[in-house]
Design a protein around this motif. Structure first.
Motif, short mmCIF file in Angstrom:
data_model
loop_
_atom_site.label_atom_id
_atom_site.label_comp_id
_atom_site.label_asym_id
_atom_site.label_seq_id
_atom_site.Cartn_x
_atom_site.Cartn_y
_atom_site.Cartn_z
N LEU A 60 0.82 -1.21 0.00
CA LEU A 60 0.00 0.00 0.00
C LEU A 60 0.85 1.26 0.00
CD1 LEU A 60 -2.81 -1.04 2.53
CD2 LEU A 60 -2.95 -0.97 0.03
N MET A 61 2.03 1.20 0.61
CA MET A 61 2.90 2.37 0.62
C MET A 61 3.49 2.61 -0.76
SD MET A 61 3.79 4.79 2.61
CE MET A 61 4.72 6.24 2.16
N THR A 62 3.84 1.55 -1.46
CA THR A 62 4.32 1.69 -2.83
C THR A 62 3.24 2.31 -3.70
OG1 THR A 62 5.86 -0.16 -2.64
CG2 THR A 62 5.12 0.41 -4.86
N LEU A 63 2.01 1.87 -3.51
CA LEU A 63 0.89 2.43 -4.27
C LEU A 63 0.69 3.91 -3.96
CD1 LEU A 63 -1.51 -0.60 -3.89
CD2 LEU A 63 -0.61 0.25 -6.06
N TYR A 64 0.78 4.27 -2.68
CA TYR A 64 0.59 5.67 -2.31
C TYR A 64 1.65 6.55 -3.00
CZ TYR A 64 -0.54 9.81 0.37
OH TYR A 64 -0.94 11.09 0.71
N VAL A 65 2.89 6.12 -2.96
CA VAL A 65 3.96 6.90 -3.59
C VAL A 65 3.74 6.98 -5.10
CG1 VAL A 65 6.45 6.98 -4.04
CG2 VAL A 65 5.62 6.37 -1.77
N ALA A 66 3.27 5.89 -5.71
CA ALA A 66 3.00 5.89 -7.14
C ALA A 66 1.86 6.85 -7.48
CB ALA A 66 2.67 4.48 -7.61
N PHE A 67 0.79 6.83 -6.70
CA PHE A 67 -0.33 7.74 -6.95
C PHE A 67 0.12 9.20 -6.83
CE2 PHE A 67 -3.42 4.28 -5.27
CZ PHE A 67 -3.47 3.70 -6.53
N GLU A 68 0.95 9.48 -5.83
CA GLU A 68 1.49 10.84 -5.69
C GLU A 68 2.28 11.24 -6.93
OE1 GLU A 68 2.16 12.42 -1.21
OE2 GLU A 68 3.73 11.12 -1.99
N ALA A 69 3.10 10.33 -7.42
CA ALA A 69 3.93 10.63 -8.59
C ALA A 69 3.07 10.90 -9.82
CB ALA A 69 4.88 9.47 -8.86
N ILE A 70 1.97 10.17 -9.97
CA ILE A 70 1.06 10.40 -11.09
C ILE A 70 0.41 11.77 -10.96
CG2 ILE A 70 -1.07 9.63 -12.20
CD1 ILE A 70 -0.25 6.75 -11.30
N ARG A 71 -0.05 12.09 -9.77
CA ARG A 71 -0.69 13.39 -9.55
C ARG A 71 0.27 14.53 -9.82
NH1 ARG A 71 -4.23 14.09 -4.26
NH2 ARG A 71 -5.61 12.85 -5.59
N GLU A 72 1.53 14.35 -9.48
CA GLU A 72 2.53 15.40 -9.65
C GLU A 72 3.14 15.42 -11.04
OE1 GLU A 72 5.24 14.48 -6.53
OE2 GLU A 72 3.84 15.06 -4.93
N GLY A 73 2.73 14.50 -11.91
CA GLY A 73 3.23 14.48 -13.29
C GLY A 73 4.56 13.79 -13.48
N ARG A 74 5.07 13.12 -12.47
CA ARG A 74 6.34 12.40 -12.59
C ARG A 74 6.16 11.00 -13.15
NH1 ARG A 74 8.19 11.17 -7.96
NH2 ARG A 74 6.52 11.89 -6.59
N LEU A 75 4.92 10.59 -13.29
CA LEU A 75 4.58 9.27 -13.81
C LEU A 75 3.20 9.41 -14.45
CD1 LEU A 75 5.94 6.41 -13.61
CD2 LEU A 75 4.40 5.95 -11.70
N SER A 76 2.92 8.63 -15.49
CA SER A 76 1.59 8.67 -16.11
C SER A 76 1.04 7.27 -16.24
CB SER A 76 1.65 9.35 -17.48
OG SER A 76 2.30 8.51 -18.42
N ILE A 124 7.77 -0.49 -10.46
CA ILE A 124 7.39 0.86 -10.02
C ILE A 124 8.50 1.47 -9.18
CG2 ILE A 124 5.83 2.15 -8.50
CD1 ILE A 124 4.42 1.55 -11.03
N ALA A 125 9.04 0.68 -8.26
CA ALA A 125 10.07 1.18 -7.35
C ALA A 125 11.30 1.67 -8.10
CB ALA A 125 10.46 0.08 -6.36
N GLU A 126 11.76 0.90 -9.05
CA GLU A 126 12.97 1.29 -9.78
C GLU A 126 12.72 2.52 -10.64
OE1 GLU A 126 15.01 -3.16 -10.07
OE2 GLU A 126 13.76 -2.44 -11.72
N ALA A 127 11.50 2.69 -11.12
CA ALA A 127 11.18 3.87 -11.93
C ALA A 127 11.16 5.14 -11.09
CB ALA A 127 9.83 3.68 -12.62
N LEU A 128 10.76 5.02 -9.82
CA LEU A 128 10.61 6.21 -8.98
C LEU A 128 11.75 6.40 -7.98
CD1 LEU A 128 6.77 6.02 -8.16
CD2 LEU A 128 7.93 7.49 -9.82
#
Length: 389
Positions: A60-76, A124-128
């Motif tokens: 769930l923590m990995t997902l939270y960080v990923a969702f944040e990155a999408i919202r901030e435009g660092r991931l799509s 996801i982890a390696e990308a972020l």
């Protein structure tokens, strides 16, 4: 006369639904935490602050960080990420990815949520990650968790694979679940998906392991977990009417026991507690003496409504206490915070509500001061030589 702390205890009459008292839930889990999101009431706390192996619930923590990155435009969501040898090497629950794949972020997210893909987490982890490694991402996760108030969480990887020092508490997991629900409503429906077929791979591995989703009890998330050290666990949430609960259980002996315990907790949390307005905002709780004011006292009223989740009872008295420094010194302005109402439901956490002045009280004039001093002198004379102001 110097003000001093005044404590007054009394009972608030609360009319509740006729029923038997709610008994404490005797969970078989090693650790558990249940909270009502609307009121913030903690319904169950068993070893909730003990850092334990969280298994896949830490995804769930990995997902939270990923969702944040999408919202901030660092991931799509449509971005395709490569799969490293390290990510492909994970066993356990996976999406069966290999190094020839480039996978859409949205598919990776569903692969984590529905299929509990260890490999998807690593991609996801390696990308972020700040340094491109899963270990670097785990360090970032730990720092981010600390900033979110998850003080009993330390991550060694992105997916909960058994590792020294990889720990989370049940309270931290509940806090994380709440943040996922409230911060990312656009992505939260993914947690209720019961199946994800990725690219036709592993048709036997397409079902969400959350045992509550198909029961029709309002369950819509979030994540199961299991390792030998952690036992069987679940971070769950369910909504019925305008109430939502989040619960975390860990350390159970089997998936069947986890399913039974989770369903029982949801039933207990919704059936054995009722939401009730204990005090309405603006209601006078008591009157406090005023020192040297043009009025002898001022009403203390609740600053806001106090709505609590309480055990379902017949008409019952809820213990309460008011604390303020008295006598209150004039002048007093309407709305000044003068005290605190502490409500103490038996067997549950205390709740505090500020008390404010119901009206303004100006400083008394010369006549008021003379009357006050005269009254004190008379009291002292009546008390004898040992009396004191």
């Amino acid at each position: 006369m110097l003000p001093h702390a005044v404590r007054l205890s009394f009972a608030l009459l609360v009319a509740l639904v006729m029923a038997l008292p709610a008994a404490a839930f005797d969970t078989q889990a090693r650790a558990a935490y249940v909270t009502d999101l609307k009121t913030g009431t903690v319904l169950l706390n068993k070893n909730a602050d003990q850092p334990l192996p969280p298994a896949s619930m830490s995804k769930l923590m990995t997902l939270y960080v990923a969702f944040e990155a999408i919202r901030e435009g660092r991931l799509s969501l449509d971005e395709k990420l490569p799969v490293s040898q390290h990510a492909m090497s994970y066993g356990g629950s996976t999406m069966f990815l290999d190094t020839t794949d480039r996978v859409r972020v949205e598919d990776l997210l569903r692969g984590i949520i529905v299929l509990s893909g260890n490999d998807a987490c690593a991609v996801i982890a390696e990308a972020l990650s700040p340094d491109g490694s899963e270990a670097g991402f785990a360090r970032f996760m730990t720092m981010r968790a600390q900033k979110m108030g998850m003080t009993n969480s330390t991550f060694a990887n992105s997916n909960g694979w058994p590792a020294a020092g990889h720990r989370m508490s049940m309270r931290d997991l509940a806090l994380l679940a709440r943040r996922l629900i409230e911060d990312f409503p656009e992505y939260y429906p993914m947690f209720a998906e019961t199946e994800f077929k990725f690219d036709g791979r592993a048709p036997q591995n397409t079902q969400n392991r959350n045992p509550l989703l198909a029961l029709g009890i309002g369950a819509d998330g979030l994540k199961t977990g299991h390792t030998q050290a952690a036992g069987y666990g679940l971070v769950g949430s369910a909504r019925q009417g305008d109430r939502r609960i989040v619960f975390v259980i860990s350390g159970l002996n089997s998936s069947a026991q986890r399913a039974q315990e989770a369903e029982a907790i949801v039933s207990w949390a919704f059936r054995q507690f009722v939401e009730n307005t204990v005090v309405k905002g603006g209601t006078e709780v008591l009157r406090a003496d005023v020192w040297l004011g043009d009025a002898p006292s001022v009403g203390l009223v609740a600053e806001q409504d106090l709505t609590m989740l309480l055990p379902v009872l017949s008409a019952e008295e809820v213990k309460a206490e008011v604390i303020y420094d008295g006598p209150i010194q004039a002048p007093v302005a309407q709305g000044d915070r003068l005290g605190t109402l502490i409500v103490k439901p038996e067997g549950m956490q205390e709740v505090e509500v500020p008390l404010i002045a119901a009206a303004s009280v100006a400083r008394g004039g010369f006549v008021t001061r003379i009357k006050t001093v005269s009254g004190l002198l008379l009291t002292r004379l009546q008390q004898g030589p040992e009396g004191a102001l």
